[in-house]
Design a protein around this motif. Sequence first.
Motif, short mmCIF file in Angstrom:
data_model
loop_
_atom_site.label_atom_id
_atom_site.label_comp_id
_atom_site.label_asym_id
_atom_site.label_seq_id
_atom_site.Cartn_x
_atom_site.Cartn_y
_atom_site.Cartn_z
N VAL A 162 0.22 -0.91 -0.05
CA VAL A 162 -0.31 0.13 -0.12
C VAL A 162 0.75 1.10 0.15
CG1 VAL A 162 -1.64 1.22 1.03
CG2 VAL A 162 -1.81 -1.26 1.30
N LEU A 163 1.80 1.53 0.30
CA LEU A 163 3.18 2.50 1.10
C LEU A 163 3.85 2.82 -0.71
CD1 LEU A 163 4.70 1.97 3.94
CD2 LEU A 163 2.78 3.53 3.64
N ILE A 164 3.84 1.70 -1.16
CA ILE A 164 4.76 1.99 -2.49
C ILE A 164 3.68 2.21 -3.28
CG2 ILE A 164 5.47 0.25 -4.13
CD1 ILE A 164 6.65 -1.64 -2.94
N ALA A 165 2.50 1.49 -3.56
CA ALA A 165 1.31 2.02 -4.31
C ALA A 165 1.39 3.81 -4.31
CB ALA A 165 0.15 1.21 -3.96
N ALA A 166 1.21 4.17 -2.37
CA ALA A 166 0.70 5.29 -2.07
C ALA A 166 1.37 6.32 -3.26
CB ALA A 166 0.36 5.26 -0.93
N GLN A 167 3.04 6.32 -3.05
CA GLN A 167 3.94 7.32 -3.24
C GLN A 167 4.23 7.33 -5.00
OE1 GLN A 167 7.85 4.99 -1.85
NE2 GLN A 167 6.50 4.92 -0.03
N VAL A 168 3.88 5.79 -5.66
CA VAL A 168 4.18 5.93 -6.92
C VAL A 168 3.03 7.54 -7.34
CG1 VAL A 168 3.21 4.78 -8.89
CG2 VAL A 168 4.50 4.15 -7.51
N ALA A 171 3.57 10.38 -6.87
CA ALA A 171 4.91 11.05 -7.42
C ALA A 171 3.90 11.65 -9.13
CB ALA A 171 5.90 10.17 -7.67
N ILE A 172 3.58 10.22 -9.06
CA ILE A 172 2.67 11.34 -10.16
C ILE A 172 1.28 12.41 -10.02
CG2 ILE A 172 0.45 10.52 -12.17
CD1 ILE A 172 1.52 7.40 -11.03
N VAL A 173 0.53 12.68 -8.73
CA VAL A 173 -0.10 13.73 -8.89
C VAL A 173 0.81 14.87 -8.73
CG1 VAL A 173 -1.69 14.70 -7.10
CG2 VAL A 173 -1.92 12.44 -7.98
N VAL A 301 15.45 8.79 -4.02
CA VAL A 301 14.34 8.25 -4.27
C VAL A 301 14.19 6.70 -4.80
CG1 VAL A 301 12.30 8.72 -5.94
CG2 VAL A 301 12.91 10.13 -4.27
N THR A 302 15.54 6.52 -5.73
CA THR A 302 15.80 5.23 -6.78
C THR A 302 15.51 4.20 -5.72
OG1 THR A 302 15.73 6.70 -8.73
CG2 THR A 302 16.20 3.67 -8.20
N VAL A 303 16.94 4.18 -4.55
CA VAL A 303 16.80 4.01 -3.43
C VAL A 303 15.84 3.03 -2.38
CG1 VAL A 303 18.77 3.70 -1.22
CG2 VAL A 303 19.53 4.10 -3.48
N VAL A 304 15.64 4.43 -1.89
CA VAL A 304 14.16 3.98 -1.09
C VAL A 304 13.30 2.82 -1.46
CG1 VAL A 304 12.32 5.10 0.55
CG2 VAL A 304 14.95 6.18 0.60
N PHE A 305 12.64 3.52 -2.60
CA PHE A 305 11.98 2.54 -3.25
C PHE A 305 12.55 1.47 -3.78
CE2 PHE A 305 9.38 1.67 -7.12
CZ PHE A 305 7.73 1.63 -6.81
#
Length: 327
Positions: A162-168, A171-173, A301-305
Amino acid sequence: MRRFLPTKRFPWPWLRRDATPNETSPLLPKAGSTKNNAEELALVTTDFQAGTNSGQEHNSPTDARIHPCYGYSFMDYFLKYFLIMCNLLFTVLGLLILALGVWGLISKESFAQEKISSIGTDPMLVVLSVGFLLTALCLSGCVGALRENRCLLKLFSATVLVLIAAQVIVAIVAHTLQDQIEGNLRSGMLVAMARYQDDLDLRFITDEIQSNLQCCGVDNYRDWEINIYYNCSAPGVLACGVPATCCVDPLENGTVWNSQCGVGAQLLDEFTAQSVIFLGGCLGEIFRWIEHHEGLIGIIVTVVFGVQILILFITIRLLERINRHKV
């Protein structure tokens, strides 16, 4: 001579022996024992043949395919303890953030009776909430991996997903609504400037931005007119001034902090004021700082993701191995 002559003993009564088989003479054959022995031998032979056939059936490839035996490999153990160590580190980080939030609320006396009504807008409450959620999430993952608890691991993996989906989505918004975000950021900075003297958290954030980015105000130094203490109509000493963090050299002789260095700076023209304070606004400096450090921000951001995706993959792999092992 006597031994060559035939002799016959008289059968005295006390010399007679009872030849009838009983339980006290186990070495003597019993009546009907031959038949019983034959039946027992046949039964043992039948059981032995049945056991041999059963062993052959259990060793067949079909039975091995139906009842496999799964074991943990070295990679499975490595992934398990790697997941434990990662969650343990993030649990410690969450505890530190939680302690920082509690310390901030206590040091500002936010739980006092006169301040308890405005605790909902306290920025330290956000820090406290982030620390608590991070600690609870990582602790559940750590305990679930250590105890191989499927419920905790499922909860942990679902939350991370859920956290990964929320971050994506964020980022898009954020990429789509850049202009609106800039407008909201400008409004928030103006509110922080207006409450500069009343809120210690907003004052700390504003001072850090102005001193580190070497800027003053939102668009320029005259934006400080929005503050009632720095407005030119204010009766105090700070009228028509700016905070000391706007000054080019707020330290006198390099040692003493001069909190009055920005007094009357709004009355100066830009040519004169540039030797005393920073003229540029902080909003533009923030975007310029982001553009200048775009590569570093992208790497972070890439490393955290990537770490989140890796932890999710390890959790799913560990769940699969636990399910196979328990079946």
